[in-house]
Design a protein around this motif. Structure first.
Motif, PDB file in Angstrom:
ATOM      1  N   SER A  49      39.285  30.387  32.456  1.00  0.00           N
ATOM      2  CA  SER A  49      40.699  30.074  32.679  1.00  0.00           C
ATOM      3  C   SER A  49      41.531  30.218  31.407  1.00  0.00           C
ATOM      4  CB  SER A  49      40.841  28.652  33.232  1.00  0.00           C
ATOM      5  OG  SER A  49      40.230  27.712  32.366  1.00  0.00           O
ATOM      6  N   ASP A  50      40.879  30.155  30.235  1.00  0.00           N
ATOM      7  CA  ASP A  50      41.608  30.348  28.979  1.00  0.00           C
ATOM      8  C   ASP A  50      42.157  31.762  28.847  1.00  0.00           C
ATOM      9  OD1 ASP A  50      41.014  27.749  28.254  1.00  0.00           O
ATOM     10  OD2 ASP A  50      39.216  28.297  27.148  1.00  0.00           O
ATOM     11  N   LEU A  51      41.626  32.684  29.647  1.00  0.00           N
ATOM     12  CA  LEU A  51      42.103  34.068  29.601  1.00  0.00           C
ATOM     13  C   LEU A  51      43.438  34.245  30.303  1.00  0.00           C
ATOM     14  CD1 LEU A  51      38.760  35.924  30.459  1.00  0.00           C
ATOM     15  CD2 LEU A  51      39.828  35.750  28.213  1.00  0.00           C
ATOM     16  N   TYR A  52      43.811  33.281  31.166  1.00  0.00           N
ATOM     17  CA  TYR A  52      45.039  33.414  31.947  1.00  0.00           C
ATOM     18  C   TYR A  52      46.254  33.262  31.028  1.00  0.00           C
ATOM     19  CZ  TYR A  52      48.586  32.577  35.526  1.00  0.00           C
ATOM     20  OH  TYR A  52      49.714  32.641  36.307  1.00  0.00           O
ATOM     21  N   HIS A  53      46.683  34.421  30.545  1.00  0.00           N
ATOM     22  CA  HIS A  53      47.758  34.479  29.561  1.00  0.00           C
ATOM     23  C   HIS A  53      48.296  35.915  29.581  1.00  0.00           C
ATOM     24  CE1 HIS A  53      49.675  34.680  25.574  1.00  0.00           C
ATOM     25  NE2 HIS A  53      49.717  33.345  25.599  1.00  0.00           N
ATOM     26  N   PRO A  54      49.596  36.102  29.371  1.00  0.00           N
ATOM     27  CA  PRO A  54      50.141  37.478  29.399  1.00  0.00           C
ATOM     28  C   PRO A  54      49.421  38.455  28.480  1.00  0.00           C
ATOM     29  CG  PRO A  54      51.919  35.872  29.389  1.00  0.00           C
ATOM     30  CD  PRO A  54      50.648  35.086  29.197  1.00  0.00           C
ATOM     31  N   LYS A  55      48.885  37.952  27.358  1.00  0.00           N
ATOM     32  CA  LYS A  55      48.209  38.855  26.425  1.00  0.00           C
ATOM     33  C   LYS A  55      46.834  39.280  26.906  1.00  0.00           C
ATOM     34  CE  LYS A  55      48.321  36.387  22.645  1.00  0.00           C
ATOM     35  NZ  LYS A  55      48.136  36.047  21.216  1.00  0.00           N
ATOM     36  N   TYR A  56      46.171  38.418  27.716  1.00  0.00           N
ATOM     37  CA  TYR A  56      44.779  38.667  28.059  1.00  0.00           C
ATOM     38  C   TYR A  56      44.582  38.990  29.535  1.00  0.00           C
ATOM     39  CZ  TYR A  56      44.653  35.974  23.722  1.00  0.00           C
ATOM     40  OH  TYR A  56      44.895  35.513  22.451  1.00  0.00           O
ATOM     41  N   LEU A  57      45.065  38.110  30.392  1.00  0.00           N
ATOM     42  CA  LEU A  57      44.826  38.263  31.829  1.00  0.00           C
ATOM     43  C   LEU A  57      46.064  37.761  32.586  1.00  0.00           C
ATOM     44  CD1 LEU A  57      42.436  39.092  33.784  1.00  0.00           C
ATOM     45  CD2 LEU A  57      42.028  36.644  34.030  1.00  0.00           C
ATOM     46  N   PRO A  58      47.039  38.609  32.783  1.00  0.00           N
ATOM     47  CA  PRO A  58      48.273  38.155  33.441  1.00  0.00           C
ATOM     48  C   PRO A  58      48.115  37.886  34.932  1.00  0.00           C
ATOM     49  CG  PRO A  58      48.374  40.513  32.962  1.00  0.00           C
ATOM     50  CD  PRO A  58      47.140  40.000  32.292  1.00  0.00           C
ATOM     51  N   ASN A  59      47.085  38.467  35.562  1.00  0.00           N
ATOM     52  CA  ASN A  59      46.899  38.327  37.006  1.00  0.00           C
ATOM     53  C   ASN A  59      45.759  37.356  37.307  1.00  0.00           C
ATOM     54  OD1 ASN A  59      46.667  38.573  39.754  1.00  0.00           O
ATOM     55  ND2 ASN A  59      45.920  40.694  39.727  1.00  0.00           N
ATOM     56  N   PRO A  60      46.041  36.132  37.771  1.00  0.00           N
ATOM     57  CA  PRO A  60      44.973  35.157  38.023  1.00  0.00           C
ATOM     58  C   PRO A  60      44.099  35.514  39.218  1.00  0.00           C
ATOM     59  CG  PRO A  60      47.069  34.306  38.819  1.00  0.00           C
ATOM     60  CD  PRO A  60      47.378  35.589  38.085  1.00  0.00           C
ATOM     61  N   ASP A  61      44.542  36.469  40.053  1.00  0.00           N
ATOM     62  CA  ASP A  61      43.732  36.873  41.206  1.00  0.00           C
ATOM     63  C   ASP A  61      42.385  37.437  40.781  1.00  0.00           C
ATOM     64  OD1 ASP A  61      45.801  36.087  42.799  1.00  0.00           O
ATOM     65  OD2 ASP A  61      46.558  38.103  43.189  1.00  0.00           O
ATOM     66  N   VAL A  62      42.317  37.956  39.556  1.00  0.00           N
ATOM     67  CA  VAL A  62      41.075  38.536  39.047  1.00  0.00           C
ATOM     68  C   VAL A  62      39.989  37.466  38.919  1.00  0.00           C
ATOM     69  CG1 VAL A  62      40.028  39.733  37.066  1.00  0.00           C
ATOM     70  CG2 VAL A  62      42.282  40.405  37.883  1.00  0.00           C
ATOM     71  N   LEU A  63      40.381  36.213  38.833  1.00  0.00           N
ATOM     72  CA  LEU A  63      39.423  35.118  38.679  1.00  0.00           C
ATOM     73  C   LEU A  63      38.778  34.699  39.997  1.00  0.00           C
ATOM     74  CD1 LEU A  63      41.545  32.939  36.234  1.00  0.00           C
ATOM     75  CD2 LEU A  63      39.475  34.192  35.647  1.00  0.00           C
ATOM     76  N   ILE A  64      39.186  35.303  41.107  1.00  0.00           N
ATOM     77  CA  ILE A  64      38.680  34.941  42.420  1.00  0.00           C
ATOM     78  C   ILE A  64      37.910  36.102  43.040  1.00  0.00           C
ATOM     79  CG2 ILE A  64      39.274  34.116  44.721  1.00  0.00           C
ATOM     80  CD1 ILE A  64      39.868  32.110  42.517  1.00  0.00           C
ATOM     81  N   CYS A  65      36.663  35.853  43.395  1.00  0.00           N
ATOM     82  CA  CYS A  65      35.851  36.855  44.093  1.00  0.00           C
ATOM     83  C   CYS A  65      36.300  36.903  45.559  1.00  0.00           C
ATOM     84  CB  CYS A  65      34.379  36.485  44.005  1.00  0.00           C
ATOM     85  SG  CYS A  65      33.306  37.478  45.082  1.00  0.00           S
ATOM     86  N   PRO A  66      36.479  38.099  46.142  1.00  0.00           N
ATOM     87  CA  PRO A  66      36.904  38.174  47.544  1.00  0.00           C
ATOM     88  C   PRO A  66      35.882  37.608  48.523  1.00  0.00           C
ATOM     89  CG  PRO A  66      36.266  40.334  46.731  1.00  0.00           C
ATOM     90  CD  PRO A  66      36.308  39.426  45.540  1.00  0.00           C
ATOM     91  N   ALA A  67      34.620  37.490  48.082  1.00  0.00           N
ATOM     92  CA  ALA A  67      33.587  36.916  48.952  1.00  0.00           C
ATOM     93  C   ALA A  67      33.490  35.399  48.817  1.00  0.00           C
ATOM     94  CB  ALA A  67      32.228  37.546  48.636  1.00  0.00           C
ATOM     95  N   ASP A  68      34.283  34.807  47.936  1.00  0.00           N
ATOM     96  CA  ASP A  68      34.232  33.365  47.694  1.00  0.00           C
ATOM     97  C   ASP A  68      34.771  32.622  48.914  1.00  0.00           C
ATOM     98  OD1 ASP A  68      34.388  30.791  46.796  1.00  0.00           O
ATOM     99  OD2 ASP A  68      35.780  31.186  45.158  1.00  0.00           O
ATOM    100  N   ARG A  69      33.940  31.774  49.516  1.00  0.00           N
ATOM    101  CA  ARG A  69      34.371  30.950  50.648  1.00  0.00           C
ATOM    102  C   ARG A  69      34.501  29.480  50.249  1.00  0.00           C
ATOM    103  NH1 ARG A  69      35.000  35.363  51.612  1.00  0.00           N
ATOM    104  NH2 ARG A  69      34.446  36.632  53.431  1.00  0.00           N
ATOM    105  N   LEU A  70      34.488  29.223  48.939  1.00  0.00           N
ATOM    106  CA  LEU A  70      34.524  27.842  48.463  1.00  0.00           C
ATOM    107  C   LEU A  70      35.832  27.523  47.748  1.00  0.00           C
ATOM    108  CD1 LEU A  70      30.880  27.553  47.083  1.00  0.00           C
ATOM    109  CD2 LEU A  70      31.745  26.876  49.318  1.00  0.00           C
ATOM    110  N   GLY A  71      36.826  28.370  47.927  1.00  0.00           N
ATOM    111  CA  GLY A  71      38.143  28.068  47.379  1.00  0.00           C
ATOM    112  C   GLY A  71      38.242  28.162  45.876  1.00  0.00           C
ATOM    113  N   GLY A  72      37.638  29.184  45.289  1.00  0.00           N
ATOM    114  CA  GLY A  72      37.725  29.347  43.843  1.00  0.00           C
ATOM    115  C   GLY A  72      36.827  28.414  43.088  1.00  0.00           C
ATOM    116  N   ARG A  73      35.559  28.377  43.522  1.00  0.00           N
ATOM    117  CA  ARG A  73      34.601  27.475  42.861  1.00  0.00           C
ATOM    118  C   ARG A  73      33.280  28.203  42.688  1.00  0.00           C
ATOM    119  NH1 ARG A  73      30.968  23.476  44.639  1.00  0.00           N
ATOM    120  NH2 ARG A  73      31.671  23.535  46.789  1.00  0.00           N
TER     121      ARG A  73
END
Length: 447
Positions: free
Chosen positions: A73-97
């Motif tokens: 989550s420390d990557l969520y920053h305009p310089k590193y990772l502006p799109n937080p969707d990248v942190l979620i796997c599309p196969a995740d059924r546990l709500g981002g866990r």
């Protein structure tokens, strides 16, 4: 070649027993399995792209900050990772866990297990010294139908697939057997004896020597292990026993495990090894005898209830915990207590552990506590699991398995057996698990 070289590769997807290696709640499993192969393949493709993007973000972060982030989550920053969707796997059924509780990001939803989080830095540094930069940095366990259920991004920022416990087959992280052999040989030169990693490296290297026609090198490996091992360590001796078995030195292996049988007569793992050795030696009756001793009592779920009645006081016990300190049920009076009978070898117990940990973390400051009663016989394996999964509550371990004095006292014949006990010491439930656990705890705390 084990490494995924293109994110567009469609991986073969068959429903296999690999689902047992991934800790997915039962109520979510059906939802995962109903996906078509095309949907599963698309999820894996997107997940792979996410891992590659995270790798690029970490490289930028390293240049800017001079160190790896503490959490993804420390990557969520305009310089590193502006799109937080990248942190979620599309196969995740546990709500981002992430699927393993210690991997849960404390700041925002993240599907991926980050292996370089603060508590694991020392461990991962040691693994890189042994295996090199193929060691997983980020892992996704949300694809149970893969033959190798984990997608990994390594410290070298390459993608690979592996078992959930990659240490069991480290060759899955390399491109060829020869590359694996060279890396493991170099790792053993740096660390000829590592209390934990040697257990994986020596057998893996021996298997690869045999696979590549270099069986004579296994003898040198045995000599190296004997010169560096702790003769009183069960783990080291099991490692030696594995190497002896690969070289058909069965009589020597037999004497090794007979010695441990005398020291730990109820150890299921020792009896399993003795059964295998006697079978190789043609001793059918002895093999059968040890195989019967190796089989743990069947693990039953929900259809075995010890005799103690609900609403009645739970008798006190006194014991010594894993750290050698006195412990009793009486000293927990005034708290809502989960008396958790479990074992590392018990699949349903391990599958339930993330849920138990979540409830503990949520209510520990409100008067809820847990006492683990381990029915394991292998102390090293228990300690490793507790350490690797950050289990903080106290554990009682006798090493006697089903003959554990507390299990005998309470008539435990099946696990998991999670008993929830009220503040006044009365029994609330003998099946405090799954979705019911949290509600039972909440109700008990409210009185």
């Amino acid at each position: 070649m084990k490494v995924i070289v293109s994110v567009g590769i469609v991986l073969g997807l068959l429903i296999t027993s690999a689902t047992a290696q991934v800790q997915i709640p039962a109520e979510k499993l059906e939802e995962v399995l109903v996906l078509t192969p095309e949907q599963q393949a698309k999820n894996i493709e997107i997940c792979t792209q996410n891992l590659i993007a995270l790798g690029k973000s970490i490289q930028v972060y390293l240049k800017e900050e001079g160190d790896y982030p503490e959490w993804l989550s420390d990557l969520y920053h305009p310089k590193y990772l502006p799109n937080p969707d990248v942190l979620i796997c599309p196969a995740d059924r546990l709500g981002g866990r992430a699927l393993f509780t210690p991997n849960i990001d404390p700041k925002m939803p993240v599907s991926y297990g980050y292996q370089f989080r603060p508590a694991y830095r020392r461990k991962k540094t040691e693994e890189r010294l042994m295996f090199g930069d193929v060691v997983p940095l980020i892992r996704c366990r949300h694809h149970p139908n893969l033959g190798l259920p984990c997608l990994n991004l390594s410290f070298a920022f390459k993608i690979s697939r592996s078992l959930s416990r990659w240490e069991d087959a480290p060759e899955q992280l390399y491109e060829t057997p020869e590359q694996t052999i060279a890396a493991l040989e170099a790792g053993l030169e740096r660390q000829p004896h590592h209390e934990r990693l040697s257990y994986y490296v020596y057998p893996s290297l021996a298997r690869l020597y045999i696979k590549t026609g270099q069986k004579e090198k296994v003898e040198d490996l045995i000599k190296l292990l004997k010169s560096t091992m702790n003769p009183n360590s069960a783990r080291d001796n099991f490692t030696l026993g594995t190497l002896l078995g690969l070289m058909d030195r069965n009589e020597e292996a037999l004497q090794l495990f007979k010695k441990f049988e005398g020291q730990t007569p109820n150890d299921h793992n020792v009896h399993q090894k003795l059964a295998e050795i006697h079978e190789k030696l043609g001793n059918a009756e002895l093999a059968k005898e040890h195989q019967q001793k190796a089989e743990p009592v069947p693990v039953l779920i929900g259809n075995h209830k010890p005799a103690l009645a609900l609403g009645k006081p739970v008798p006190n016990f006194t014991a010594t915990d894993l750290d050698g300190k006195p412990i009793s049920l009486e000293e927990y009076r005034g708290k809502v207590v989960l008396l958790d009978f479990w074992a590392v070898w018990c699949g349903p117990c391990i599958a339930e552990m993330p849920n138990v940990k979540k409830v503990y973390d949520t209510y520990k400051d409100e008067g809820f506590d847990i006492i683990g009663i381990s029915l394991d016989t292998n102390e090293d394996r228990l300690r490793d699991y507790l350490k690797e999964n950050d289990i903080p509550w106290r554990q009682v371990f006798s090493g006697k398995g089903w003959q554990s004095p507390i299990a005998q006292q309470y008539g435990i014949r099946a696990i998991p057996a999670p008993w929830l006990i009220d503040r006044d010491g009365t029994l609330i439930s003998q099946e405090a698990r799954g979705k019911a656990l949290e509600q039972l705890v909440v109700d008990a705390l409210k009185g």
